[in-house]
Design an enzyme around this catalytic site. Structure first.
Site, short mmCIF file in Angstrom:
data_model
loop_
_atom_site.label_atom_id
_atom_site.label_comp_id
_atom_site.label_asym_id
_atom_site.label_seq_id
_atom_site.Cartn_x
_atom_site.Cartn_y
_atom_site.Cartn_z
N PRO A 169 0.82 -1.22 0.00
CA PRO A 169 0.00 0.00 0.00
C PRO A 169 0.86 1.27 0.00
CG PRO A 169 -0.19 -1.19 2.09
CD PRO A 169 0.59 -2.05 1.18
N GLU A 198 2.01 -7.73 8.82
CA GLU A 198 2.13 -6.29 9.10
C GLU A 198 3.07 -5.60 8.13
OE1 GLU A 198 0.13 -4.83 11.29
OE2 GLU A 198 -0.64 -6.87 11.40
N ARG A 223 -3.55 -8.63 -20.61
CA ARG A 223 -4.51 -8.31 -21.67
C ARG A 223 -3.95 -7.34 -22.70
NH1 ARG A 223 -7.85 -4.35 -21.10
NH2 ARG A 223 -9.75 -5.44 -21.74
N ASP A 270 -11.79 0.73 -24.72
CA ASP A 270 -11.86 0.45 -23.30
C ASP A 270 -11.62 1.69 -22.45
OD1 ASP A 270 -12.31 -2.15 -23.75
OD2 ASP A 270 -10.33 -2.87 -23.15
N1 ADE Z 1 -1.07 -4.88 0.05
C1 ADE Z 1 -2.00 -4.45 0.92
N2 ADE Z 1 -2.73 -3.46 0.41
C2 ADE Z 1 -2.26 -3.23 -0.85
C3 ADE Z 1 -2.59 -2.32 -1.88
N3 ADE Z 1 -3.59 -1.43 -1.73
N4 ADE Z 1 -1.90 -2.37 -3.02
C4 ADE Z 1 -0.89 -3.25 -3.17
N5 ADE Z 1 -0.53 -4.14 -2.22
C5 ADE Z 1 -1.20 -4.13 -1.07
#
Ligand code: ADE
Length: 246
Positions: free
Chosen positions: A90, A117, A155, A170
């Site tokens: 994230p 974590e 794709r 698309d």
């Molecule tokens: N791992 C946990 N959340 C994630 C996200 N939003 N994008 C990529 N990997 C992740």
């Protein structure tokens, strides 16, 4: 293209890899996707892949050794001078169509799925060449994110989509959202298909679709519209629909 995915949960990929466009692309050998269990590269007798965070705190952190060893073992099999090693996290940069297009240009990519974590920071710092997030929300791990990346990249590979599934219209291909689509019946529960689509007038249909695509993008994703260079014709179409809807 070859794709190597490193995960603690290889079974999560089973359905994804066998169905639909990805399944067909693999059968036709347009892409070679290999899923590796990080645990197979843990050397101690308990095959430990995680440990407590230094400094304390909740949860476990993925250890660096199995991930480094997995990546190095797989890389040694590849006959390429550079392979992007992407950590799904994230905290990565936001994935988008342009990034998908760039990744589709490599002959080989590697994806590391984080879990728990987090992943020992040395993986991001000294092993990964890129960190990617698929959106500003938290998943339980990188697996679903890796699937999103693989799907959008595969794709784009030559020959993967048939002509009936053309890329041109698309959403996001040109930075605009796609126009609305309809199929039979022409009237369902009293809701009708826009009459222009039944008219057989290809010029009018193309114009309507372009207008819809522009209008949708303007209403739903003004951030995208701001980035697209519109032609004079498109600017005219857009102001025409806005005037008629006011
Ligand atoms: N791992 C946990 N959340 C994630 C996200 N939003 N994008 C990529 N990997 C992740």
């Amino acid at each position: 293209m070859r794709v190597d995915i490193l995960t603690l949960f290889p079974q999560m990929f089973d359905g994804f890899l066998s169905a639909s466009i990805i399944g067909r692309a693999r059968e036709r050998q347009l892409v070679d996707i290999r899923v590796h269990n990080i645990r197979d590269y843990a050397r101690d007798k308990h095959r430990t892949v995680d440990d407590y965070p230094y400094g304390g705190g909740a949860g476990m952190v993925l250890k660096p050794e199995p991930i480094f060893e997995a990546v190095e073992a797989i890389k040694s099999e590849l006959y390429v001078s550079f392979v992007p090693i992407i950590l799904l996290t994230p905290q990565g940069r936001l994935f988008n169509q342009e990034l998908a297009r760039q990744l589709a240009g490599f002959s080989s990519i590697m994806l590391i799925c984080g879990r728990y974590e987090g992943v020992d920071e040395r993986v991001a710092e000294y092993l990964a060449t890129d960190e990617i997030s698929i959106g500003d929300y938290l998943l339980s791990g990188g697996e679903v994110a890796a699937m999103a990346v693989v799907d959008s990249v595969v794709r784009l590979l030559p020959g993967v989509l048939g002509s009936e599934e053309s890329l041109d219209d698309d959403s996001h291909t040109r930075g605009l959202l796609e126009y609305p689509q309809y199929t039979r019946p022409a009237v369902y529960r009293g809701w009708t298909v826009p009459s222009v689509l039944l008219s057989g007038d290809h010029g009018a249909i193309a114009k309507w679709r372009r207008q819809q695509s522009l209008m949708r993008t303007a209403k739903r994703r003004p951030d995208l519209l701001a980035k697209v260079a519109l032609s004079d014709e498109e600017k005219r179409l857009l102001s025409e629909v806005f005037q008629s809807s006011c």
